[in-house]
Design an enzyme around this catalytic site. Sequence first.
Site, short mmCIF file in Angstrom:
data_model
loop_
_atom_site.label_atom_id
_atom_site.label_comp_id
_atom_site.label_asym_id
_atom_site.label_seq_id
_atom_site.Cartn_x
_atom_site.Cartn_y
_atom_site.Cartn_z
N GLU A 28 -2.27 -6.20 0.07
CA GLU A 28 -1.05 -6.79 -0.10
C GLU A 28 -1.01 -7.09 -1.79
OE1 GLU A 28 1.93 -10.34 0.97
OE2 GLU A 28 -0.27 -10.80 0.87
N ASP A 81 -5.08 -9.40 3.32
CA ASP A 81 -3.75 -10.31 2.91
C ASP A 81 -3.96 -11.10 1.68
OD1 ASP A 81 -1.38 -12.03 4.13
OD2 ASP A 81 -3.02 -13.42 3.79
C1 GLC Z 1 0.73 -12.85 3.01
C2 GLC Z 1 1.42 -12.45 4.43
C3 GLC Z 1 2.44 -13.65 4.62
C4 GLC Z 1 1.56 -15.19 4.85
C5 GLC Z 1 0.72 -15.19 3.47
C6 GLC Z 1 -0.16 -16.26 3.77
O1 GLC Z 1 1.67 -12.84 1.98
O2 GLC Z 1 2.01 -11.10 4.46
O3 GLC Z 1 3.12 -13.54 5.98
O4 GLC Z 1 2.41 -15.86 5.07
O5 GLC Z 1 0.09 -14.16 3.23
O6 GLC Z 1 -1.10 -15.91 4.49
#
Ligand code: GLC
Length: 568
Positions: A291, A231
């Site tokens: 991500e 993440d």
């Molecule tokens: C990433 C996740 C999202 C979350 C953010 C903070 O972007 O996909 O859902 O709010 O991280 O952890």
Amino acid sequence: MRRKSSCLVILLLSLFLALPAMTAQSKPVDAEGHQWWQHAVFQEIYPRSYMDSNNDGIGDLNGIASKMEYLKWLGVDAIWIAPAFPSPQVDFGYDVSDYEAIDPMYGTMDDFTKMEKRGKANNIGIVFDFVVNHTSDKHKWFLESSSSTTNPYHEWYIWKDPKGANKPPNNWTSTFGGSAWQWNPKLNQFYYHYFYPQQPDLNWRNPKVKAAMFDATRFWYKRGVVGFRLDAVDTLYEDPNLTDNPTLPGKNEYGDQEQERKYNDKLPEVLQALAGLRTVADEYSAVLIGETWTDNISELKAYYGAHHEGLQMPMDLMFTQLKPLSAAVFRKHVEAVDGSGEWPVYVMSNHDIKRAYSRFADGKHDDDIAKVMAGMYLTLRGTPIMYYGEEIGMKNNDPTRKEDVKDPIGQLGWPEQKGRDGERTPMQWNDTPNAGFTTGIPWLPVPMTYQTHNVEAEKKDPNSILNFYKNLLALRHTNPALLDGDYVAVNQNDSNVYSYLRRYKGQAVLVVLNMSGIPQNVSFDLAKQGFSNGEAKTLLSTINGGETQKLSGISLPPYTVYIGEVTK
Ligand code: GLC
Ligand code: CA
């Protein structure tokens, strides 16, 4: 004698020690040296919303376990489950208070093991979601960290003295609105949070943080997890001097001055941290998905690492931002990603991004458009990550009143920012109340389209989106050209129909996608690509054609897909 045998022991021992690392790289699944994840189809599952086994309105691990046979039937090989760890749920699990346990709301460690086993029995691997950038403010590390400036955990987070009277150390803003600095009156210091104040950023410059985080991944690999989706990796590091970000004109949806995140986003150190996580992953032949929000191909390429020491699967999230639906737009982007020489990872939507079904719907051909999009990204070279419910044409169900909003960014940014509830609604299993997700009150409401767009109804309809996905995934798993072939664009000047070949050792599959609302007639001369027969054997299509198709004229009604095998 003795010396010799001890040499042999050392030799054998070192071979043995080298073994895990070797197996990580040496289990190709085909002649191209591809790894298992290059042949796999992934699907993201949002655990709150997939299946509720105890009818408290929230999905859970037992619910996911009960759907493994469905996932296998569909053709999914691995599921990425959004965080199900203990969490105060401020950001619905992305605020983790313990990396090595399951939140009781989702089940127990035993439930995890049962789910993992049932997955394995169905050849479905479990990928967990690792929140690397921050913890919850209720994590024991942060509780220690904020107890005093001399506590050994203080340096695990980013604390800074005020700049003058209670003024934050710099101008950085949180991506979720407001200053990125939260004042702690007890310590007379600010701590840094890129996301919500309840999500303090870890200090990745501290070797102890690194080691603890690496260990958290080991904990799950040992229990059968086959990989992680990492993440928010872009924001792991901050400029140690905390230099102000340059400001940009205008205000964002939270009313904050726009800024270029020059000093707290995508710092070069990020790759080193990812390479460290990768070394651990390799000990277990695991895969790392990122991500990775990138602005261009070279940024995306960087995430793989110059020597492939980085992420195996950085997601191409630029793909989720492409618009409008047009052959030219998608052709141009795919050419660039495919041409980068890396293994692409295509994604159309996720729990943060409006569902593709709703993004591209024109109100007239919505289901046909969903099939065109699937026909494209599930036949490209690379690994796709589907989002749960995409396969049945689930639409976004955005809240219409502020008081219904669950996602804090929706409450903060309303009405410009409605939050992410719309793309997180319960999976639609059948046409009973709440779409068969729960008999309780679902945490988010199900849109009315569940009456037609649900698994049970669509299974029975040979022309449903679901059966299109299922047939397409079956084809993708067995056809050598779709598994291993090159991507070769054809008819590149056509602005309505996007076509390409997947070509592997004298075999090729032709994919033809009418991305327009107007009937099209296309012809192909593939002699230059080595296929001069002038005919294709139909593999899967949404046009009414026969078993073979002349390449001299294919009639395509609006938003249709034709996939056929061409021969020499
Ligand atoms: C990433 C996740 C999202 C979350 C953010 C903070 O972007 O996909 O859902 O709010 O991280 O952890
Ligand atoms: Ca439940």
